[in-house]
Design a protein around this motif. Structure first.
Motif, PDB file in Angstrom:
ATOM      1  N   ASN A  39       1.037  -1.192  -0.079  1.00  0.00           N
ATOM      2  CA  ASN A  39      -0.420  -0.187   0.425  1.00  0.00           C
ATOM      3  C   ASN A  39       0.543   1.405   0.005  1.00  0.00           C
ATOM      4  OD1 ASN A  39      -2.191  -1.698   0.110  1.00  0.00           O
ATOM      5  ND2 ASN A  39      -2.897  -1.314   2.542  1.00  0.00           N
ATOM      6  N   ALA A  40       1.706   1.230   0.576  1.00  0.00           N
ATOM      7  CA  ALA A  40       2.799   2.029   0.392  1.00  0.00           C
ATOM      8  C   ALA A  40       3.670   2.442  -0.556  1.00  0.00           C
ATOM      9  CB  ALA A  40       3.803   1.906   1.618  1.00  0.00           C
ATOM     10  N   GLY A  41       3.334   1.398  -1.850  1.00  0.00           N
ATOM     11  CA  GLY A  41       4.037   1.722  -2.951  1.00  0.00           C
ATOM     12  C   GLY A  41       5.333   1.478  -2.920  1.00  0.00           C
ATOM     13  N   ASN A  42       5.372   0.029  -2.249  1.00  0.00           N
ATOM     14  CA  ASN A  42       7.214  -0.423  -2.436  1.00  0.00           C
ATOM     15  C   ASN A  42       6.507  -1.646  -1.391  1.00  0.00           C
ATOM     16  OD1 ASN A  42       6.591  -0.525   0.882  1.00  0.00           O
ATOM     17  ND2 ASN A  42       7.696   1.510   0.469  1.00  0.00           N
ATOM     18  N   ALA A  43       7.417  -2.856  -1.533  1.00  0.00           N
ATOM     19  CA  ALA A  43       7.507  -4.111  -1.023  1.00  0.00           C
ATOM     20  C   ALA A  43       8.277  -4.525   0.330  1.00  0.00           C
ATOM     21  CB  ALA A  43       8.825  -5.010  -1.498  1.00  0.00           C
ATOM     22  N   ASN A  44       7.821  -3.196   1.091  1.00  0.00           N
ATOM     23  CA  ASN A  44       8.436  -2.869   2.687  1.00  0.00           C
ATOM     24  C   ASN A  44       7.837  -4.446   3.656  1.00  0.00           C
ATOM     25  OD1 ASN A  44      11.155  -1.587   1.915  1.00  0.00           O
ATOM     26  ND2 ASN A  44       9.809  -0.337   2.976  1.00  0.00           N
ATOM     27  N   LEU A  59       4.092  -0.823  -9.806  1.00  0.00           N
ATOM     28  CA  LEU A  59       3.015  -0.450  -9.172  1.00  0.00           C
ATOM     29  C   LEU A  59       1.583  -0.583  -9.913  1.00  0.00           C
ATOM     30  CD1 LEU A  59       4.813   1.373  -7.264  1.00  0.00           C
ATOM     31  CD2 LEU A  59       3.708  -0.413  -6.216  1.00  0.00           C
ATOM     32  N   THR A  60       0.762  -0.846  -9.596  1.00  0.00           N
ATOM     33  CA  THR A  60      -0.518  -1.199 -10.326  1.00  0.00           C
ATOM     34  C   THR A  60      -1.900  -0.685  -9.317  1.00  0.00           C
ATOM     35  OG1 THR A  60      -2.045  -2.456 -11.974  1.00  0.00           O
ATOM     36  CG2 THR A  60      -0.863  -3.764 -10.414  1.00  0.00           C
ATOM     37  N   ASN A  61      -2.787  -0.649  -9.582  1.00  0.00           N
ATOM     38  CA  ASN A  61      -4.056  -0.645  -9.071  1.00  0.00           C
ATOM     39  C   ASN A  61      -4.269  -1.996  -8.139  1.00  0.00           C
ATOM     40  OD1 ASN A  61      -4.399   2.560 -10.062  1.00  0.00           O
ATOM     41  ND2 ASN A  61      -6.360   1.055 -11.720  1.00  0.00           N
ATOM     42  N   ASP A  62      -4.414  -1.850  -7.041  1.00  0.00           N
ATOM     43  CA  ASP A  62      -5.185  -2.937  -6.306  1.00  0.00           C
ATOM     44  C   ASP A  62      -6.506  -3.601  -6.899  1.00  0.00           C
ATOM     45  OD1 ASP A  62      -6.108  -1.352  -4.704  1.00  0.00           O
ATOM     46  OD2 ASP A  62      -5.201  -1.866  -3.337  1.00  0.00           O
ATOM     47  N   ARG A  63      -7.158  -4.486  -5.940  1.00  0.00           N
ATOM     48  CA  ARG A  63      -8.425  -5.170  -5.390  1.00  0.00           C
ATOM     49  C   ARG A  63      -9.166  -4.138  -5.598  1.00  0.00           C
ATOM     50  NH1 ARG A  63      -6.053  -7.154  -1.378  1.00  0.00           N
ATOM     51  NH2 ARG A  63      -7.118  -7.048   0.160  1.00  0.00           N
ATOM     52  N   PHE A  64      -8.925  -2.680  -4.701  1.00  0.00           N
ATOM     53  CA  PHE A  64     -10.276  -1.590  -4.605  1.00  0.00           C
ATOM     54  C   PHE A  64     -10.118  -0.475  -5.176  1.00  0.00           C
ATOM     55  CE2 PHE A  64      -8.427  -3.700  -0.231  1.00  0.00           C
ATOM     56  CZ  PHE A  64     -10.182  -4.436  -0.280  1.00  0.00           C
ATOM     57  N   GLY A  65      -8.755  -0.211  -6.666  1.00  0.00           N
ATOM     58  CA  GLY A  65      -8.630   0.565  -7.039  1.00  0.00           C
ATOM     59  C   GLY A  65      -7.775   1.618  -6.618  1.00  0.00           C
ATOM     60  N   ASN A  66      -7.361   1.293  -5.876  1.00  0.00           N
ATOM     61  CA  ASN A  66      -6.022   1.983  -5.732  1.00  0.00           C
ATOM     62  C   ASN A  66      -4.322   2.275  -5.740  1.00  0.00           C
ATOM     63  OD1 ASN A  66      -7.990   2.506  -2.568  1.00  0.00           O
ATOM     64  ND2 ASN A  66      -7.678   1.329  -2.227  1.00  0.00           N
ATOM     65  N   PRO A  67      -4.765   3.480  -6.876  1.00  0.00           N
ATOM     66  CA  PRO A  67      -3.126   2.674  -7.360  1.00  0.00           C
ATOM     67  C   PRO A  67      -1.820   3.031  -6.561  1.00  0.00           C
ATOM     68  CG  PRO A  67      -3.768   5.449  -7.241  1.00  0.00           C
ATOM     69  CD  PRO A  67      -5.294   4.707  -5.640  1.00  0.00           C
ATOM     70  N   ASN A  68      -1.335   2.659  -7.579  1.00  0.00           N
ATOM     71  CA  ASN A  68       0.511   2.146  -6.608  1.00  0.00           C
ATOM     72  C   ASN A  68       0.059   1.364  -5.454  1.00  0.00           C
ATOM     73  OD1 ASN A  68       1.620   3.065  -8.881  1.00  0.00           O
ATOM     74  ND2 ASN A  68       0.861   5.377  -7.837  1.00  0.00           N
ATOM     75  N   ALA A  69      -0.753   0.236  -5.460  1.00  0.00           N
ATOM     76  CA  ALA A  69      -1.335  -0.401  -4.234  1.00  0.00           C
ATOM     77  C   ALA A  69      -0.661  -2.301  -3.752  1.00  0.00           C
ATOM     78  CB  ALA A  69      -1.724   0.126  -3.774  1.00  0.00           C
ATOM     79  N   ALA A  70      -0.368  -2.345  -5.096  1.00  0.00           N
ATOM     80  CA  ALA A  70       0.131  -3.950  -5.503  1.00  0.00           C
ATOM     81  C   ALA A  70       1.118  -3.625  -7.112  1.00  0.00           C
ATOM     82  CB  ALA A  70      -1.700  -3.958  -6.726  1.00  0.00           C
ATOM     83  N   TYR A  71       1.221  -5.194  -7.370  1.00  0.00           N
ATOM     84  CA  TYR A  71       2.190  -5.154  -8.399  1.00  0.00           C
ATOM     85  C   TYR A  71       1.698  -6.336  -9.560  1.00  0.00           C
ATOM     86  CZ  TYR A  71       6.868  -2.844  -5.895  1.00  0.00           C
ATOM     87  OH  TYR A  71       6.565  -1.953  -5.310  1.00  0.00           O
ATOM     88  N   SER A  72       2.567  -5.503 -10.381  1.00  0.00           N
ATOM     89  CA  SER A  72       2.171  -6.216 -11.688  1.00  0.00           C
ATOM     90  C   SER A  72       3.777  -7.217 -12.594  1.00  0.00           C
ATOM     91  CB  SER A  72       1.687  -5.211 -13.097  1.00  0.00           C
ATOM     92  OG  SER A  72       1.498  -5.620 -13.779  1.00  0.00           O
ATOM     93  N   PHE A  73       3.602  -8.261 -12.682  1.00  0.00           N
ATOM     94  CA  PHE A  73       4.348  -9.139 -13.175  1.00  0.00           C
ATOM     95  C   PHE A  73       4.452  -9.213 -14.787  1.00  0.00           C
ATOM     96  CE2 PHE A  73       3.832  -9.296  -8.828  1.00  0.00           C
ATOM     97  CZ  PHE A  73       5.444  -9.947  -8.156  1.00  0.00           C
ATOM     98  N   ASP A  74       4.873  -9.287 -16.117  1.00  0.00           N
ATOM     99  CA  ASP A  74       4.919  -8.870 -17.031  1.00  0.00           C
ATOM    100  C   ASP A  74       5.457 -10.172 -17.752  1.00  0.00           C
ATOM    101  OD1 ASP A  74       7.466  -9.114 -16.985  1.00  0.00           O
ATOM    102  OD2 ASP A  74       6.994  -6.464 -18.202  1.00  0.00           O
ATOM    103  N   GLY A  75       6.024 -11.137 -17.007  1.00  0.00           N
ATOM    104  CA  GLY A  75       6.827 -12.372 -17.495  1.00  0.00           C
ATOM    105  C   GLY A  75       8.229 -12.629 -17.396  1.00  0.00           C
TER     106      GLY A  75
END
Length: 227
Positions: A39-44, A59-75
């Motif tokens: 949620n703080a925009g890092n993996a601490n 960083l990407t939107n989480d399940r609630f739509g909050n920006p920069n609160a989850a991580y996206s992985f592209d392979g």
């Protein structure tokens, strides 16, 4: 059900906190050894000092739509949480949970810790079908599976649109159980022979987005890991 018996709660809090979260539909904080909400925009780490190192994940939107609160992985991205002793469980009981959303049907190692003999983690897909498979094993003897001790539970297929919640509850002497989206999927009661290392898996790091040894990468979003 569990809360009415304080003795059971105290003895199993380390392994059942994720199960309790399923029945109460809440995120439980008691008994955590590591927590990564992003949620703080890092993996601490939010309950200790075992911070993750981000390698390419964005960083990407989480399940609630909050920006920069989850991580996206592209392979080809991952987050490395290291090989801290707190992740070396030996023969102890433990559990972990994660929220995730798939980008596509895939074969990938989403989260876990593994070497050539033992592992705990979440594996997506298989060579024949594309469900969310969750594997959990020790002494699985990857070169000789017929002699291995692998606990394995296969869930029903999941979509590539919505967020899902996975929980693994492991009791070394008993069983490993899987829950997806508040539903009990199943348990594997395969017995483990005595192993002097148990689930230490020392020398290999806990990873999100790839296997600890092989370049088997995850494609999708991940959030809110609790152990």
């Amino acid at each position: 059900m569990f809360a009415s018996n304080n003795t059971i709660m105290k003895s199993l809090i380390g392994t059942l906190f994720c199960s309790l979260a399923l029945f109460t539909n809440a995120q439980v904080d008691n008994g955590l050894i590591a927590k990564y909400s992003f949620n703080a925009g890092n993996a601490n780490d939010e309950v200790g000092t075992i911070d993750g190192t981000v390698n390419g994940a964005t960083l990407t939107n989480d399940r609630f739509g909050n920006p920069n609160a989850a991580y996206s992985f592209d392979g080809d991205d991952y987050i490395d949480f290291g090989d801290d002793p707190v992740f070396q469980f030996e023969w102890n009981d433990f559990s972990y949970s994660i929220w995730f959303k798939l980008d596509t049907a895939q074969y990938a190692y989403m989260f876990g810790k593994s070497d050539f003999q033992s592992n705990y983690g979440i594996l997506i897909g298989s060579s024949a079908i594309d469900p969310l498979d969750i594997t959990f094993g020790t002494n699985c003897r990857l070169l000789h599976m017929e002699n291995g001790e692998l606990r394995y539970v296969n869930s029903t297929p999941t979509d590539t649109t919505n967020w899902h919640h996975a929980v693994v509850v492991h009791r070394y002497e008993d069983s490993t159980s899987i829950y997806i989206d508040n539903q009990f999927i199943g348990s594997d009661t395969t017995s483990y022979q005595y192993d002097p290392e148990g689930f230490n898996i020392a020398g290999k790091n806990l990873m999100l987005g790839k296997h600890s040894v092989f370049d088997i990468f995850f494609r999708g979003d991940a959030d809110d890991i609790r152990m």
